[in-house]
Motif scaffolding. Structure first.
Motif, short mmCIF file in Angstrom:
data_model
loop_
_atom_site.label_atom_id
_atom_site.label_comp_id
_atom_site.label_asym_id
_atom_site.label_seq_id
_atom_site.Cartn_x
_atom_site.Cartn_y
_atom_site.Cartn_z
N LYS A 95 -3.39 12.02 -9.00
CA LYS A 95 -4.39 12.91 -8.39
C LYS A 95 -4.41 12.68 -6.87
N PRO A 96 -3.43 13.24 -6.19
CA PRO A 96 -3.31 12.94 -4.76
C PRO A 96 -4.21 13.81 -3.88
N PHE A 97 -5.52 13.75 -4.15
CA PHE A 97 -6.42 14.68 -3.46
C PHE A 97 -7.19 14.03 -2.32
N GLU A 98 -7.06 12.74 -2.16
CA GLU A 98 -7.74 12.07 -1.05
C GLU A 98 -6.77 11.05 -0.46
N PRO A 99 -7.03 10.56 0.76
CA PRO A 99 -6.03 9.70 1.39
C PRO A 99 -5.65 8.48 0.54
N PHE A 100 -6.64 7.80 -0.03
CA PHE A 100 -6.29 6.62 -0.82
C PHE A 100 -6.58 6.91 -2.29
N TYR A 101 -5.61 7.54 -2.93
CA TYR A 101 -5.80 7.93 -4.32
C TYR A 101 -5.20 6.89 -5.26
N GLN A 102 -5.71 6.87 -6.49
CA GLN A 102 -5.24 5.91 -7.50
C GLN A 102 -3.73 6.00 -7.66
N ASN A 103 -3.06 4.86 -7.52
CA ASN A 103 -1.60 4.74 -7.70
C ASN A 103 -0.77 5.26 -6.53
N ASN A 145 -0.72 -6.84 10.87
CA ASN A 145 -2.11 -7.28 10.88
C ASN A 145 -2.12 -8.75 10.46
N SER A 146 -2.02 -9.63 11.45
CA SER A 146 -1.82 -11.04 11.12
C SER A 146 -3.06 -11.65 10.47
N GLN A 147 -4.25 -11.10 10.80
CA GLN A 147 -5.44 -11.68 10.17
C GLN A 147 -5.44 -11.48 8.64
N LEU A 148 -4.95 -10.31 8.24
CA LEU A 148 -4.89 -10.04 6.79
C LEU A 148 -3.56 -10.48 6.20
N ASN A 149 -2.69 -10.97 7.07
CA ASN A 149 -1.37 -11.38 6.61
C ASN A 149 -0.61 -10.19 6.02
N LEU A 150 -0.77 -9.05 6.66
CA LEU A 150 -0.05 -7.85 6.24
C LEU A 150 0.83 -7.41 7.40
N PHE A 151 2.08 -7.06 7.07
CA PHE A 151 3.02 -6.79 8.14
C PHE A 151 3.81 -5.51 7.89
N ASN A 152 4.27 -4.96 8.99
CA ASN A 152 5.12 -3.79 8.98
C ASN A 152 6.17 -3.88 7.86
N GLY A 153 6.19 -2.90 6.98
CA GLY A 153 7.20 -2.92 5.91
C GLY A 153 6.65 -3.39 4.58
N ASP A 154 5.48 -4.04 4.57
CA ASP A 154 4.91 -4.50 3.29
C ASP A 154 4.56 -3.29 2.41
N ILE A 155 4.84 -3.43 1.12
CA ILE A 155 4.58 -2.34 0.18
C ILE A 155 3.45 -2.72 -0.76
N GLY A 156 2.53 -1.79 -0.95
CA GLY A 156 1.43 -2.06 -1.88
C GLY A 156 1.10 -0.82 -2.69
N ALA A 213 -6.35 -1.72 -1.84
CA ALA A 213 -4.88 -1.74 -1.66
C ALA A 213 -4.41 -3.11 -2.14
N TRP A 214 -3.41 -3.10 -3.04
CA TRP A 214 -2.94 -4.35 -3.67
C TRP A 214 -1.53 -4.67 -3.21
N PHE A 215 -1.30 -5.94 -2.90
CA PHE A 215 0.01 -6.38 -2.44
C PHE A 215 0.41 -7.64 -3.19
N GLU A 216 1.71 -7.86 -3.29
CA GLU A 216 2.19 -9.12 -3.85
C GLU A 216 2.31 -10.09 -2.69
N ALA A 217 1.61 -11.22 -2.78
CA ALA A 217 1.68 -12.22 -1.70
C ALA A 217 3.02 -12.94 -1.75
N PHE A 245 -9.06 -1.20 5.82
CA PHE A 245 -8.73 -2.34 6.69
C PHE A 245 -7.23 -2.55 6.86
N VAL A 246 -6.45 -1.86 6.06
CA VAL A 246 -5.01 -2.16 6.04
C VAL A 246 -4.33 -1.79 7.37
N GLY A 247 -4.88 -0.80 8.05
CA GLY A 247 -4.23 -0.33 9.29
C GLY A 247 -3.36 0.87 8.96
N LYS A 248 -2.32 1.08 9.75
CA LYS A 248 -1.50 2.28 9.55
C LYS A 248 -0.63 2.13 8.29
#
Ligand SMILES: Nc1ncnc2c1ncn2[C@@H]1O[C@H](COP(=O)(O)OP(=O)(O)OP(=O)(O)O)[C@@H](O)[C@H]1O
Length: 592
Positions: free
Chosen positions: A452-460, A469-480, A492-496, A508-511
């Motif tokens: 259901k891609p009807f809003e910017p952050f949709y399920q799945n 974003n070093s504070q969140l330990n998220l970096f360019n190229g990370d996939i979630g 937003a879920w990521f594998e650490a 909070f994820v940024g771009k």
């Protein structure tokens, strides 16, 4: 005149030197294309005319400008031989070459002791490289890479996918750990994903080692280069630099071909004199998105890779397991080149066969062998399929593979399933550009998988982070992926890096970008089981295809690659190699 031209013109005019202005315009344009300097003799005269520069002053106008020096004065531009640099890039390039020279000069006094230390480890070396392996000609370069890397402070190990770069580094680390049980190791890569992937492979490689080695591998903390160096809020500088070097014994950098010249300079600046630096990468892959093609240039700087002097071979011969010989390393070449004996190319892929599939196809692209590439147009190969008709059924069938992650309730497993496949686009715009292809996939999965891609952050929604974003330990190229948590809050879920799951509120994820399809550039450092590559159909876009781009895309796949594109686009890409202007090769040759 286009806006793009105006930006370069504003830059060129700022310095108020009418003779220099056309060259500065051209230099600015070249920087945007990823070159780090300009050869004034090869300035694009048509482009300059189009920008209004009809008369190009002689190149002597450059040297006589007060804005230009040979690098010994503090001027905004540097002319070194036939290369014009912006001061900043000249500084980065010089810093890199100085640091490499520093590492290699300092090694001289340590080699004898290191050889003696390694001799003590002869049984361990033999266990890591059983003699039978050394005599089949396939592991020889891994052995050479391991030994030279332990002996030297600066090493490059290059090789295509599956040639054993990580396997070799695992053996290097085992040996270094035998010599120093308290070895402090920094493991990094330009993207978090690439760093985590290397740590994972190292942990797997260390499973059957002695407990202290296994523990050291298990304790590895992979990091992006930015995180390792320590970002400073709102500053291009890092916490670690020459004055505050990284407090480790060895720094291993994977996917080094992705590192631009500025980041490489800052990384080298932060590696202290007592620390070993090991760069790993595939010299044939696409260069960095930002300026420079440093890793490729360093590999190209040596006229022949894998050459070793007779003297060096004699010195290391006692380290060979009894009864084994080096087949190819013993041509006994000698060279005064700074990088001689410091770069080893691993040549045998343990993942792909040279005789068929992805291995054969990717080599045919690299070597621009049209007759071999054409063999794949008949679609007789299990691993490589070419669909020149852009068949919708082929696209739909591939995209339906995404249902697996959508239907997987466990988020960590869903993330892993998402990384089984990826659509890769050569361009951003147009019907086969990443934006429209992502929209097409969303439409299809709406019908086939209830998306259901009807809003910017949709399920799945699969997302790729496009800023650091070093504070969140998220970096360019990370996939979630975006999924609701147990309270129904979208996160937003990521594998650490350690394989665990972490989540952040999407805002909070940024771009971010949707990542069902991604550009080939952004896919560097990642691998997927199956890949669908979409080449542009229009002629203009096809002209932007290059050998490195196609090779990088094809080698992202482990099991199967499908290409939707014309035969002409594939053959054209293989025929065109990227060249980025830099002074690395010339400066190393002029001053070995
Ligand atoms: N000498 C060897 N003998 C047998 N198998 C090997 C050898 N070297 C590597 N392999 C196997 O080949 C596969 C690829 O090795 P490795 O991951 O080290 O390659 P790589 O060059 O780091 O790959 P990538 O380009 O994907 O990072 C692994 O499964 C590894 O176990």
């Amino acid at each position: 005149m286009s806006t793009v031209y105006n930006i370069h013109q504003v830059f060129a005019r700022f310095f108020k030197d009418e003779h220099l202005e056309p060259y500065l315009f051209e230099l600015s344009r070249m920087l945007e294309e990823g070159h780090i300097c300009l050869d004034p003799q090869s300035a694009d005269l048509d482009g300059l005319k189009e920008a209004g520069y009809d008369d190009l002053p002689g190149v002597e106008a450059i040297a006589s400008s007060p804005l230009v020096s040979d690098g010994r004065a503090h001027t905004p531009f540097i002319l070194l031989g036939d290369r014009l640099y912006m001061q900043r890039y000249y500084y980065y390039e010089s810093l890199i070459l100085d640091r490499i020279r520093g590492f290699i000069d300092a090694e001289g006094g340590k080699l004898q002791q290191r050889l003696t230390d390694l001799l003590r480890l002869q049984p361990d070396i033999a266990a890591l490289f059983p003699g039978s392996e050394l005599t089949n000609g396939k592991v020889e370069w891994q052995w050479m890479a391991a030994i030279t890397t332990v002996l030297h402070d600066f090493s490059i190990i290059t090789g295509g996918p599956g040639t054993g770069k990580t396997t070799t580094v695992a053996k290097v680390l085992s040996l270094l750990l035998q010599l120093n049980h308290k070895l402090r190791i920094a493991l990094c890569a330009p993207t978090g994903k690439a760093a985590a992937r290397m740590a994972e492979s190292l942990r797997a490689a260390g499973k059957n080692s002695a407990p202290f080695i296994r523990e050291a591998f298990e304790g590895l903390q992979p990091a992006t280069i930015h995180r390792l160096l320590g970002t400073i809020h709102s500053s291009p500088e890092f916490k670690h630099n020459r004055l505050q070097p990284l407090d480790v014994d060895v720094v291993i950098v994977d996917e080094a071909s992705m590192i631009d010249v500025a980041l490489m300079a800052k990384l080298m600046d932060a590696v202290g004199e007592e620390t070993k630096l090991i760069l790993l990468g595939d010299k044939d892959q696409l260069a960095s998105v930002e300026a420079g093609s440093l890793f490729g240039d360093l590999c190209k700087a040596l006229p022949t890779l894998n050459g070793f002097s007779e003297r060096f071979l004699q010195e290391i011969a006692p380290l060979l397991p009894a009864g084994s010989v080096l087949h190819e390393a013993s041509d006994g070449t000698d060279s005064p080149h700074l990088l001689f004996e410091h770069i080893v190319e691993l040549q045998f892929s343990h993942r792909f066969s040279d005789g068929k599939g992805i291995g054969k196809f990717s080599k045919a692209i690299l070597n621009n062998q049209p007759e071999l590439i054409q063999e794949f147009f008949g679609n007789q190969d299990d691993q490589v399929k070419i669909d020149t008709k852009y068949d919708t059924a082929v696209f739909d069938h591939f995209v339906r593979g995404y249902k697996e992650f959508i239907e997987q309730p466990d988020i960590l497993s869903a993330l892993q399933k998402l990384n089984n496949l990826r659509v890769l686009c050569a361009v951003r715009e147009g019907a086969f550009g990443v934006d429209q292809v992502n929209a097409r996939i969303e439409r299809l999965l709406r019908q086939k998988a209830g998306l259901k891609p009807f809003e910017p952050f949709y399920q799945n929604r699969p997302i790729m982070v496009t800023s650091n974003n070093s504070q969140l330990n998220l970096f360019n190229g990370d996939i979630g992926i975006i999924r609701e948590d147990e309270q129904g809050v979208m996160r937003a879920w990521f594998e650490a890096a350690d394989g665990s799951l972490k989540s952040v509120l999407p805002g909070f994820v940024g771009k971010v970008e949707t990542a069902f399809a991604m550009t080939i550039h952004k896919s560097q450092g990642s691998e997927f089981k199956d890949v669908l590559i979409m080449l542009p159909q229009n002629e203009q876009a096809t002209k932007m295809m290059t050998r490195e781009l196609l090779y990088t895309a094809v080698t992202r796949a482990r099991s199967q690659v499908i290409i939707q594109g014309s035969e002409a686009a594939i053959l054209t890409a293989a025929a065109v190699g990227i060249h980025r202007g830099s002074g690395v090769i010339g400066r190393l040759r002029a001053n070995p």
